[in-house]
Design a protein around this motif. Sequence first.
Motif, mmCIF file in Angstrom:
data_model
loop_
_atom_site.group_PDB
_atom_site.id
_atom_site.type_symbol
_atom_site.label_atom_id
_atom_site.label_comp_id
_atom_site.label_asym_id
_atom_site.label_seq_id
_atom_site.Cartn_x
_atom_site.Cartn_y
_atom_site.Cartn_z
ATOM 1 N N UNK A 1 50.259 48.598 44.738
ATOM 2 C CA UNK A 1 51.253 48.331 43.752
ATOM 3 C C UNK A 1 49.655 47.460 42.750
ATOM 4 N N UNK A 2 48.768 46.941 43.191
ATOM 5 C CA UNK A 2 47.981 46.241 42.553
ATOM 6 C C UNK A 2 46.641 47.245 42.738
ATOM 7 N N UNK A 3 45.970 46.710 42.009
ATOM 8 C CA UNK A 3 44.460 47.776 41.750
ATOM 9 C C UNK A 3 43.541 46.219 42.520
ATOM 10 N N UNK A 4 42.088 47.084 43.453
ATOM 11 C CA UNK A 4 41.477 45.741 43.916
ATOM 12 C C UNK A 4 40.990 45.255 42.473
ATOM 13 N N UNK A 5 40.414 45.930 41.514
ATOM 14 C CA UNK A 5 39.840 45.668 40.416
ATOM 15 C C UNK A 5 41.132 43.948 39.745
ATOM 16 N N UNK A 6 42.158 43.886 39.822
ATOM 17 C CA UNK A 6 43.261 42.651 39.469
ATOM 18 C C UNK A 6 42.731 41.765 40.604
ATOM 19 N N UNK A 7 42.405 42.326 41.468
ATOM 20 C CA UNK A 7 42.716 41.238 43.039
ATOM 21 C C UNK A 7 41.248 40.418 42.898
ATOM 22 N N UNK A 8 40.472 40.979 42.499
ATOM 23 C CA UNK A 8 39.132 40.495 42.890
ATOM 24 C C UNK A 8 38.629 39.977 41.562
ATOM 25 N N UNK A 9 38.702 39.834 40.465
ATOM 26 C CA UNK A 9 39.422 39.318 39.237
ATOM 27 C C UNK A 9 39.890 37.821 39.841
ATOM 28 N N UNK A 10 41.096 37.785 40.773
ATOM 29 C CA UNK A 10 41.695 36.936 41.049
ATOM 30 C C UNK A 10 40.768 36.341 42.050
ATOM 31 N N UNK A 11 40.301 35.968 42.878
ATOM 32 C CA UNK A 11 39.513 35.662 44.099
ATOM 33 C C UNK A 11 38.101 35.713 43.046
ATOM 34 N N UNK A 12 37.827 36.084 42.307
ATOM 35 C CA UNK A 12 36.408 35.221 42.357
ATOM 36 C C UNK A 12 36.750 34.352 40.696
ATOM 37 N N UNK A 13 37.619 34.374 40.886
ATOM 38 C CA UNK A 13 37.978 32.643 39.373
ATOM 39 C C UNK A 13 38.007 31.582 40.344
ATOM 40 N N UNK A 14 39.387 32.238 42.129
ATOM 41 C CA UNK A 14 38.946 31.105 42.690
ATOM 42 C C UNK A 14 37.968 30.472 43.928
ATOM 43 N N UNK A 15 36.661 31.308 43.824
ATOM 44 C CA UNK A 15 35.898 30.767 44.440
ATOM 45 C C UNK A 15 34.741 30.182 43.196
ATOM 46 N N UNK A 16 35.030 30.345 41.695
ATOM 47 C CA UNK A 16 33.917 30.159 41.509
ATOM 48 C C UNK A 16 35.124 28.433 40.656
ATOM 49 N N UNK A 17 35.848 28.277 41.174
ATOM 50 C CA UNK A 17 36.699 26.867 41.068
ATOM 51 C C UNK A 17 36.446 26.279 42.750
ATOM 52 N N UNK A 18 36.328 27.064 43.807
ATOM 53 C CA UNK A 18 35.842 26.171 45.019
ATOM 54 C C UNK A 18 36.947 25.683 45.790
ATOM 55 N N UNK A 19 38.111 27.100 45.117
ATOM 56 C CA UNK A 19 39.817 26.349 46.256
ATOM 57 C C UNK A 19 39.395 28.099 47.482
#
Length: 330
Positions: free
Chosen positions: A135-153
């Motif tokens: 139900x969730x497109x990978x575009x949305x998943x990667x947007x969330x992941x990229x933010x978390x990587x940028x935050x160092x989490x």
Amino acid sequence: MKYTQLGRTGLKVSRLVLGTMNFGPQTDEADSHTIMDSALDAGINYFDTANVYGWGENKGRTEEIVGSWFAQGGDRREKTVLATKVYGSMSREGETWPNEDRLSALNIRRAVEASLKRLGTDYIDIYQFHHIDRLTPFEEIWQAVDVLIQQGKILYAGSSNFPGYKIAQANEVATRRGSTYGLVSEQCLYNLYERRAEMEVIPAAQEYGLGVIPWSPLHGGLLGGVIRKEATSGRRASGRTAEALTDPVVRARIQAYEDLLDKHGLEPGETALAWLLTRPGVTGPIVGPRTSGQLNGALRALELELGEELLASLDEIFPGPGPSPEAFAW
């Protein structure tokens, strides 16, 4: 301990992965700490868990046990490559609420924060999607992941139980977006008995540079000398293993497997692990010991050298499906 790179990354990990799924449900906190200490002492640096482990009303308990072990200090966290997972619902029974499961950006963000708190750490090395989300497109998943990587989490993202085409789709979308990494690992069901991953999952992982982390390397105990244990100690199999052995074809294959290893003086469980370590693309199998003794048995697999004749005999008993599309087309 032997180490290897995790897929295409620069991350160096042990060739055995410590699975923690039994910590809490079957192994108490003190014994879980002992097993983790023993694993680290043996050089295992790759620990795997998931937010849902603990199960039922105790979801999250396993991460808490790992977190209390980290809290003892002694560079435990610094020496550990920590992997956890997101997807399953963390709602308590009767308290189901929207956006507390799957891979929406909202749930990923909330789930990471909750796992960090339970684990008592400020970052997760490998954050894994426990299942595909239709139900969730990978575009949305990667947007969330990229933010978390940028935050160092989180540092890297991985998958679990993905089919080959979803591994390809995930990484193609990541490339188009200019995302930091894409998937770097895939956890899949793979062992001597269950080899379907060889058709498309493992080739896709190799093509896109993912490390392959097999789970259930003994296929729920079926490859752990189950018939021998019945004969020598009266320990009868239970659950799915017992059900599988009621099939005469399955029982004959397992008997042939155990007879072959008796001929070579080898232990079934250790051989099943050692076989996985010979397979192309495999980083290291997940071992989920309930006791320190089981961990020691798994460690012995690292020293086994399986000759070509034995490997060929194992292929005769448990033939692989072959590569696709030849396996199903010709």
